[in-house]
Design a protein around this motif. Sequence first.
Motif, mmCIF file in Angstrom:
data_model
loop_
_atom_site.group_PDB
_atom_site.id
_atom_site.type_symbol
_atom_site.label_atom_id
_atom_site.label_comp_id
_atom_site.label_asym_id
_atom_site.label_seq_id
_atom_site.Cartn_x
_atom_site.Cartn_y
_atom_site.Cartn_z
ATOM 1 N N GLN A 76 3.235 -40.413 -22.333
ATOM 2 C CA GLN A 76 2.997 -39.021 -22.704
ATOM 3 C C GLN A 76 2.394 -38.916 -24.092
ATOM 4 O O GLN A 76 1.452 -38.162 -24.311
ATOM 5 N N ALA B 22 -2.166 -26.063 -17.010
ATOM 6 C CA ALA B 22 -0.871 -26.570 -17.452
ATOM 7 C C ALA B 22 -0.034 -27.034 -16.265
ATOM 8 O O ALA B 22 0.607 -28.096 -16.324
ATOM 9 N N GLU B 23 -0.037 -26.276 -15.177
ATOM 10 C CA GLU B 23 0.717 -26.668 -13.988
ATOM 11 C C GLU B 23 0.151 -27.954 -13.390
ATOM 12 O O GLU B 23 0.896 -28.849 -12.982
ATOM 13 N N ASN C 284 1.239 -30.822 -15.546
ATOM 14 C CA ASN C 284 2.671 -31.094 -15.349
ATOM 15 C C ASN C 284 2.910 -31.901 -14.083
ATOM 16 O O ASN C 284 3.721 -32.824 -14.064
ATOM 17 N N VAL C 285 2.209 -31.553 -13.018
ATOM 18 C CA VAL C 285 2.371 -32.272 -11.754
ATOM 19 C C VAL C 285 1.885 -33.712 -11.897
ATOM 20 O O VAL C 285 2.515 -34.645 -11.403
ATOM 21 N N THR D 58 1.628 -35.574 -14.683
ATOM 22 C CA THR D 58 2.262 -36.387 -15.714
ATOM 23 C C THR D 58 3.788 -36.387 -15.636
ATOM 24 O O THR D 58 4.434 -36.852 -16.564
ATOM 25 N N VAL D 59 4.356 -35.904 -14.554
ATOM 26 C CA VAL D 59 5.815 -35.809 -14.453
ATOM 27 C C VAL D 59 6.473 -37.199 -14.475
ATOM 28 O O VAL D 59 7.591 -37.347 -14.970
#
Length: 72
Positions: free
Chosen positions: A48, A33-34, A37-38, A40-41
């Motif tokens: 998205q 997940a992290e 997140n990095v 697709t920020v």
Amino acid sequence: MNLFRNKKEKERRVWPVAIKINNGITAWQARTAEWLNVRTVKFSRRQQLGFLIAVCLLLGGGSLYLLCKAIL
């Protein structure tokens, strides 16, 4: 006549291996997940949504394939 007796609750054993497996899976999910997140920020809302649809189709298709292969 006791039709519905209260059954005593059985002792639940805690399996150390199961706890380790659970902790490993949870850690892997958090790392994934992290990482996502990095990556697709900077995606726009449309990107998205497209990415979410692509992941759902990919994982859903893989699950459907495994299900069909197991049945047939």
